[in-house]
Design a protein around this motif. Structure first.
Motif, mmCIF file in Angstrom:
data_model
loop_
_atom_site.group_PDB
_atom_site.id
_atom_site.type_symbol
_atom_site.label_atom_id
_atom_site.label_comp_id
_atom_site.label_asym_id
_atom_site.label_seq_id
_atom_site.Cartn_x
_atom_site.Cartn_y
_atom_site.Cartn_z
ATOM 1 N N THR A 110 58.111 44.095 104.505
ATOM 2 C CA THR A 110 56.633 44.135 103.817
ATOM 3 C C THR A 110 56.680 43.764 102.634
ATOM 4 O O THR A 110 57.495 44.078 101.559
ATOM 5 C CB THR A 110 56.452 45.729 104.018
ATOM 6 O OG1 THR A 110 56.448 45.956 105.400
ATOM 7 C CG2 THR A 110 54.862 45.862 103.454
ATOM 8 N N LEU A 111 55.676 42.760 101.910
ATOM 9 C CA LEU A 111 55.629 42.363 100.594
ATOM 10 C C LEU A 111 54.189 42.978 100.161
ATOM 11 O O LEU A 111 53.351 42.760 100.832
ATOM 12 C CB LEU A 111 55.549 40.825 100.704
ATOM 13 C CG LEU A 111 56.980 40.219 101.312
ATOM 14 C CD1 LEU A 111 56.617 38.638 101.101
ATOM 15 C CD2 LEU A 111 58.128 40.553 100.345
ATOM 16 N N ARG A 112 54.041 43.506 98.958
ATOM 17 C CA ARG A 112 52.954 43.880 98.265
ATOM 18 C C ARG A 112 52.769 42.954 97.075
ATOM 19 O O ARG A 112 53.578 42.578 96.342
ATOM 20 C CB ARG A 112 53.078 45.076 97.649
ATOM 21 C CG ARG A 112 52.933 46.323 98.651
ATOM 22 C CD ARG A 112 52.598 47.438 98.002
ATOM 23 N NE ARG A 112 53.547 48.162 96.718
ATOM 24 C CZ ARG A 112 53.034 48.033 95.508
ATOM 25 N NH1 ARG A 112 51.826 47.860 95.250
ATOM 26 N NH2 ARG A 112 53.968 48.448 94.623
ATOM 27 N N LEU A 113 51.493 42.107 97.314
ATOM 28 C CA LEU A 113 51.194 41.037 96.250
ATOM 29 C C LEU A 113 50.051 41.352 95.471
ATOM 30 O O LEU A 113 49.053 42.162 95.921
ATOM 31 C CB LEU A 113 50.813 39.648 97.131
ATOM 32 C CG LEU A 113 52.000 39.239 98.207
ATOM 33 C CD1 LEU A 113 51.385 38.101 99.054
ATOM 34 C CD2 LEU A 113 53.155 39.021 97.456
ATOM 35 N N ASP A 114 49.887 40.663 94.371
ATOM 36 C CA ASP A 114 48.821 40.643 93.265
ATOM 37 C C ASP A 114 48.546 39.192 93.179
ATOM 38 O O ASP A 114 49.176 38.363 92.666
ATOM 39 C CB ASP A 114 49.096 41.319 91.994
ATOM 40 C CG ASP A 114 47.839 41.260 91.403
ATOM 41 O OD1 ASP A 114 46.605 40.983 91.724
ATOM 42 O OD2 ASP A 114 47.931 41.496 90.101
#
Length: 325
Positions: A110-114
């Motif tokens: 799982t990747l959290r991106l901005d």
């Protein structure tokens, strides 16, 4: 024209050069413009040839309106190139979390991106399987706009995220921009739960009563300290000798537990034995029962609950491997 093996070797050389050039990736990671690469897509090449043909026709016939349209389309392509490159430049990878999985299943990263771009406009590729027929990486967009990448878990043991190819063609599809990301995201792949041997029987009431009456302090095993354990159960003498913080587990009728012993299994194959132990652990944990795991070269561990399940499955995943693997 290079053959497929030659093209694959060229890609690998370019990948190694790019990874050396950009240095190690640490989170949070902001993608700098210098590590973003861009080329026209097939549509972009066709668009460029069309603009060139219009320019030549306008010059040949002295048609000012055709030339004006040509220059307008060329300016549109240049703006599109800048916008496509800016889609990745400045993107921030905030966090990467890999969940344990069972062999034969899928590892979820799982990747959290901005990012300026919507998650649906980003494409991810696994460089370790690129060029392999039918190789695919599933991408799932979560409700919180994070992305989950699903990798096949082919074998048990430690797992590390491969080098990822992050790319996009947004907003106009004329240019394809990409970069490579090497994340230090690790987890474990547990042995696949399999096997048809029944669970070992619990100690009988009579033998349990004799054991309880004979010795309430009969030590069954030592296991690592977990939050919530009583300090009175800690093996302080072993801790004073430099051992890690361990907790005593005692045998008794009131605390009857199943014993899962690797050496007692009849399967000749190591992986088959580990799969059978994995099946027993999963089933016993689902029934909220207690169990003890015995593996060669490791101290027996006894307990119950999700923490004990995770600890035992981790031992199975690392069994027979180097400590630093």
């Amino acid at each position: 024209m290079p053959t497929q093996p030659q093209a694959g070797a060229l890609r690998q050389r370019m990948l190694r050069w790019a990874l050396r050039r950009q240095g190690p990736d640490t989170l949070p990671l902001r993608l700098a413009p210098r590590r973003i690469y861009i080329l026209p897509t097939r549509t972009g090449w066709v668009f460029g040839l069309l603009v060139l043909a219009m320019f030549l026709a306008g010059m040949n016939y002295g048609n000012g309106l055709a030339l004006l349209l040509t220059f307008w389309l060329a300016a549109f392509a240049l703006v599109g190139m800048i916008q496509t490159q800016r889609g990745l430049a400045g993107l921030v990878l905030l966090d990467a979390d890999a969940e344990p999985a069972f062999a034969g299943g899928e590892v979820a990263l799982t990747l959290r991106l901005d990012s300026r771009l919507a998650p649906q406009d980003l494409d991810f590729g696994d460089e370790s399987t690129r060029g392999t027929p039918a190789a695919s990486l599933q991408v799932r967009v979560n409700a919180d706009s994070s992305l989950t990448l699903l990798f096949p878990a082919r074998r048990r043991g430690p797992w590390r995220a491969p080098v990822l190819r992050l790319s996009t063609t947004a907003p106009f599809g004329l240019f394809h921009t990409w970069t490579w990301v090497a994340l230090d995201a690790r987890t474990l792949v547990y042995p696949k739960p399999a096997g048809d041997h029944p669970l070992p029987e619990l100690p009988g009431a009579e033998s349990g009563s004799r054991r309880l009456a004979g010795s309430l302090d009969e030590l069954a095993a030592l296991r690592p300290f977990r939050e919530g354990d009583s300090p009175r159960q800690v093996a302080w003498k072993a801790y004073a000798r430099g051992a890690p913080l361990l907790v005593r587990e005692y045998q008794g009728h009131a605390a009857a537990l199943r014993e899962f012993d690797f050496s007692q299994l009849p399967q000749p194959d190591i992986e088959a034995r580990l799969s059978q132990l994995s099946r027993w652990i999963v089933d016993t944990a689902a029934d909220n029962q207690r169990w003890l795991l015995r593996l060669p070269g490791a101290s027996p561990v006894a307990g119950a609950g999700p923490g004990h399940r995770r600890e035992c499955l981790s031992q199975l995943a690392r069994f027979g491997m180097e400590p630093g693997a």
